[in-house]
Design an enzyme around this catalytic site. Structure first.
Site, PDB file in Angstrom:
ATOM      1  N   TRP A   1      45.631  46.567  18.103  1.00  0.00           N
ATOM      2  CA  TRP A   1      46.030  47.314  19.305  1.00  0.00           C
ATOM      3  C   TRP A   1      47.490  47.659  19.058  1.00  0.00           C
ATOM      4  O   TRP A   1      48.339  46.782  18.990  1.00  0.00           O
ATOM      5  CB  TRP A   1      45.888  46.461  20.560  1.00  0.00           C
TER       6      TRP A   1
ATOM      7  N   HIS B   1      49.744  56.994  56.811  1.00  0.00           N
ATOM      8  CA  HIS B   1      51.190  57.043  56.549  1.00  0.00           C
ATOM      9  C   HIS B   1      51.494  57.851  55.293  1.00  0.00           C
ATOM     10  O   HIS B   1      52.532  57.659  54.663  1.00  0.00           O
ATOM     11  CB  HIS B   1      51.728  55.607  56.432  1.00  0.00           C
TER      12      HIS B   1
ATOM     13  N   GLY C   1      50.869  39.989  17.569  1.00  0.00           N
ATOM     14  CA  GLY C   1      52.081  39.678  18.341  1.00  0.00           C
ATOM     15  C   GLY C   1      53.138  40.739  18.084  1.00  0.00           C
ATOM     16  O   GLY C   1      52.837  41.845  17.654  1.00  0.00           O
TER      17      GLY C   1
ATOM     18  N   ARG D   1      39.871  42.733  21.467  1.00  0.00           N
ATOM     19  CA  ARG D   1      41.323  42.492  21.560  1.00  0.00           C
ATOM     20  C   ARG D   1      42.134  43.710  21.142  1.00  0.00           C
ATOM     21  O   ARG D   1      43.342  43.756  21.330  1.00  0.00           O
ATOM     22  CB  ARG D   1      41.713  41.290  20.703  1.00  0.00           C
TER      23      ARG D   1
ATOM     24  N   LYS E   1      38.385  49.094  38.325  1.00  0.00           N
ATOM     25  CA  LYS E   1      37.184  49.127  37.485  1.00  0.00           C
ATOM     26  C   LYS E   1      36.848  50.560  37.087  1.00  0.00           C
ATOM     27  O   LYS E   1      36.569  50.870  35.944  1.00  0.00           O
ATOM     28  CB  LYS E   1      35.994  48.529  38.242  1.00  0.00           C
TER      29      LYS E   1
ATOM     30  N   CYS F   1      46.163  41.958  19.146  1.00  0.00           N
ATOM     31  CA  CYS F   1      45.259  42.272  18.042  1.00  0.00           C
ATOM     32  C   CYS F   1      44.363  41.064  17.813  1.00  0.00           C
ATOM     33  O   CYS F   1      44.510  40.035  18.466  1.00  0.00           O
ATOM     34  CB  CYS F   1      46.070  42.547  16.793  1.00  0.00           C
TER      35      CYS F   1
ATOM     36  N   GLU G   1      40.289  46.521  43.449  1.00  0.00           N
ATOM     37  CA  GLU G   1      39.498  46.149  42.277  1.00  0.00           C
ATOM     38  C   GLU G   1      38.476  47.228  41.951  1.00  0.00           C
ATOM     39  O   GLU G   1      38.267  47.582  40.787  1.00  0.00           O
ATOM     40  CB  GLU G   1      38.825  44.799  42.519  1.00  0.00           C
TER      41      GLU G   1
ATOM     42  N   GLU H   1      39.659  52.218  34.711  1.00  0.00           N
ATOM     43  CA  GLU H   1      39.893  51.674  33.359  1.00  0.00           C
ATOM     44  C   GLU H   1      38.723  51.942  32.419  1.00  0.00           C
ATOM     45  O   GLU H   1      38.902  51.955  31.205  1.00  0.00           O
ATOM     46  CB  GLU H   1      40.202  50.187  33.410  1.00  0.00           C
TER      47      GLU H   1
HETATM   48  C1  AGP Z   1      40.556  43.862  34.231  1.00  0.00           C
HETATM   49  O1  AGP Z   1      39.371  44.632  34.278  1.00  0.00           O
HETATM   50  C2  AGP Z   1      41.492  44.325  33.164  1.00  0.00           C
HETATM   51  N1  AGP Z   1      40.876  44.274  31.912  1.00  0.00           N
HETATM   52  C3  AGP Z   1      42.853  43.678  33.234  1.00  0.00           C
HETATM   53  O2  AGP Z   1      43.443  44.146  34.424  1.00  0.00           O
HETATM   54  C4  AGP Z   1      42.934  42.131  33.262  1.00  0.00           C
HETATM   55  O3  AGP Z   1      42.432  41.635  34.476  1.00  0.00           O
HETATM   56  C5  AGP Z   1      44.411  41.732  33.147  1.00  0.00           C
HETATM   57  O4  AGP Z   1      44.895  42.191  31.911  1.00  0.00           O
HETATM   58  C6  AGP Z   1      44.641  40.224  33.276  1.00  0.00           C
HETATM   59  O5  AGP Z   1      44.001  39.561  32.224  1.00  0.00           O
HETATM   60  P1  AGP Z   1      43.864  37.958  32.313  1.00  0.00           P
HETATM   61  O6  AGP Z   1      43.021  37.649  33.515  1.00  0.00           O
HETATM   62  O7  AGP Z   1      43.230  37.554  31.031  1.00  0.00           O
HETATM   63  O8  AGP Z   1      45.258  37.407  32.481  1.00  0.00           O
END
Ligand code: AGP
Length: 608
Positions: free
Chosen positions: A74, A504, A101, A27, A485, A2, A481, A488
């Site tokens: 969150w 496979h 937290g 966040r 992208k 959060c 990656e 997400e």
């Molecule tokens: C990436 O597009 C995501 N938002 C997520 O996978 C991110 O890379 C992951 O949570 C790691 O975050 P960090 O690099 O701040 O540790």
């Protein structure tokens, strides 16, 4: 993960808190709220839903006052609803609190408080904390807070106010980030330095087990035993421009287009007369680097994908056996290492709980650690033996873009640096690579010119329900990656797969309804990749290819071909990443998704 904000000073409290929450909304954005104290009264507004809704309500009826706290959530414990939104107040509406937290022992504490007659309106862990403080409060808020936190287990950053001591803003840091911004006769508390911009120029990052008491006149910091602690302040390090979208519609688009500049900035910082320059915080001596006989890279999400590319660099240029692990898996496995194993942790935020936990595990095993981070003064920054900053500037879009390519570049620099001392790469070879690196920013800019073509292709692809992304060798992580992208931010199911592995099993997924996005640049695995594309095409897959300029053969194979400039293999992931990011971006925009704040996600995953 959060976002919390606290402010004490002369400015318009509603506006300061709301602007701070806006900066922290990446966040978490399930619900939000604000509490202030005005004329001895504690006032509070909160609701499920986005910040815009709270802004409207506060504009219609401002809270006012000279001290306040705010929160953007969150959800961890307790569903997304008005009752579970922060801030929370105690039974007599005297104390208000916000939290980032997880309080792990909240159930047992709640049971005791229930027995003592406390009434709860939510099923969150956070509400327990404000009632626990109330149960200890006599006439001194900081003492009550210190007693309460001594009972808590877990991770928590807190901001607390009380109408009985309206001149004090209290912050607590344990496990989750919390920084203090120093203004002129004003202080601001926040989960992230981004929220301080415009109020403060100096920042004090709190450490674990520290509390701060902020009044308009002074800042005091104590440890949990109430012993005063001296924490020097540091310059914030970036300006308001860094946290605004500027002329871009989304932060993600702005950050995609910032990548040439970020790499260019890193080249200036890292390369001097064909030699590599690292940060002063990079504290390994050459003899250390020569001693390591294994490297263990660990990270999450996009950072993990960057780590997979880093493995190619480290094995190619340093000849060190390198493994790459997903942090959440590594930390729960009693992994076997010896003191000659170097851990490399990669994290944009420097706060990802799983990556931080794996780093702490490594330190318990006496491993040496290097971390590659973007956010300075973050937990991973502070807890690593050595640091390499990626210098990408604040990345606010939840989908990581410029941090990813900056991480890749930084891993290349690290590999060349270690390779130099291990004498596994000659000075002329290093100089040649660094010379080629200087062309990359311009080639990235050229690659970004694919934007319109990608937007047109996105129109045809935005209604597709499943994608497969295929790559080989150094671009297998590029395929992972590209899939991440897309999924997400557009919520389309997408799988990244090693192309050689398709036969496979997963090849059974291919039909004319499934676009197969293939990375087929001219590299050492090109011929094998072409065979894999042919296999997919033979099964009527809708082929989309990212290839090397001039490779006409791709046009016969694919419905859509996007060309990137011809560069040495080890630079290809830096170029291929850009059209993959833009393809995901355009598809998500066409699907009406919130590109910067995708559902269920947050930028910094500080919970496990
Ligand atoms: C990436 O597009 C995501 N938002 C997520 O996978 C991110 O890379 C992951 O949570 C790691 O975050 P960090 O690099 O701040 O540790």
């Amino acid at each position: 993960m959060c976002g919390i904000v606290g402010y004490i000073g002369e400015k318009d409290i509603d506006n300061v808190i709301l602007v701070g929450l806006e900066r922290l909304e990446y966040r978490g954005y399930d619900s939000c709220g604000i509490a202030t104290i005005k004329n001895g009264d504690l006032k509070l507004k909160k609701a499920a839903g986005r910040l815009q809704k709270l802004k409207q309500s506060v504009t219609n009826s401002p809270l006012g006052g000279g001290i306040g706290i705010g929160h953007t959530r969150w959800a961890t414990h307790g569903k997304v609803c008005d009752e579970n939104a922060h801030p929370f107040s105690d039974c007599t509406n005297t104390i208000a609190l916000v939290h980032n937290g997880i309080v792990e022992n909240y159930r047992e504490v709640k049971e005791e408080l229930n027995k003592a007659g406390h009434k709860f309106i939510s099923d969150t862990d956070t509400e327990v904390v404000v009632h626990l403080i109330e149960s200890y409060y006599k006439d001194n808020l900081i003492k009550a807070v210190l007693k309460a936190v001594s009972k808590l287990r877990g991770s928590y950053s807190l901001a607390i106010i009380s109408k009985k001591e309206p001149e004090k803003l209290i912050g607590v840091k344990m496990g989750s980030p919390l920084v203090i911004g120093i203004g002129r006769k004003e202080y601001i508390l926040a989960s992230d330095t981004l929220a301080l911009v415009g109020i403060a120029k100096q920042v004090v990052p709190l450490q674990d087990k520290e509390v701060c008491v902020l009044t308009k006149e002074q800042m005091e910091i104590f440890d949990f035993d109430h012993h005063e602690v001296n924490r020097p302040s540091q310059p914030i390090g970036f300006r308001a421009k860094a946290v605004s979208k500027g002329r871009y519609r989304h932060f993600m688009r702005k950050e995609i287009f910032e990548q040439p500049k970020v790499i260019s900035h890193n080249i200036v910082k890292r390369v001097r007369n064909s030699h590599i320059v690292l940060d002063p915080d990079f504290r390994f001596y050459p003899e250390d680097l020569v001693r390591f006989n294994k490297i263990l890279i660990q990270a999450c999400g996009t950072s993990y994908h960057a780590g997979l590319i880093g493995r190619y660099y480290l094995e190619k240029f340093c000849r060190i056996p390198t493994t790459v692990e997903i942090a959440s898996e590594l930390r729960t496995r009693d992994f076997i290492i010896d003191e000659e194993t170097l851990m490399v942790a990669i994290s944009q935020s420097g706060e990802t709980a799983d990556t931080l936990a794996a780093l702490r595990e490594a330190k318990l095993k006496d491993m040496k650690t290097i971390s590659i981070v973007n956010v300075k003064r973050s937990s991973i920054d502070r807890e690593s033996d050595s640091i390499l900053y990626i210098n990408a500037g604040p990345e606010i879009g939840v989908a990581s873009t410029k941090a990813y390519t900056a991480q890749i570049f930084t891993l290349l620099i690290l590999a060349l640096h270690i390779g130099h001392y291990r004498q596994t790469i000659s000075e002329p070879e290093t100089a040649k690579i660094l010379k080629e690196a200087k062309k990359i920013p311009a080639l990235m800019t050229k690659t970004l010119n694919l934007d319109h073509h990608l937007k047109a292709a996105a129109k045809k692809l935005s209604l597709v329900r499943n994608f497969i992304f295929l790559g080989r060798g150094i671009n297998y992580p590029s395929a992972l990656e590209g899939a991440l992208k897309l999924k997400e931010i557009s919520y389309i199911h997408a799988t990244g797969y090693p192309a050689g592995e398709m036969k496979h099993g997963p090849i059974s997924l291919i039909t004319e309804d499934v676009p197969v996005v293939c990375i087929a640049v001219k590299d050492s695995v090109y011929d094998k990749m072409m065979s894999n594309i042919a296999e997919a095409k033979a099964r009527k897959g809708k082929i989309v290819v990212f290839g090397t300029e001039g490779d006409k053969s791709l046009k016969d194979l694919a419905e859509e071909v996007f060309y990137v400039p011809d560069v040495p293999e080890y630079f290809t992931p830096l170029l291929v990443a850009l059209p993959l990011q833009l393809l995901a971006y355009h598809i998500a925009v066409m699907r009406g998704c919130d590109v910067d704040k995708p559902r269920n996600l947050a930028k910094s995953v500080t919970v496990e």
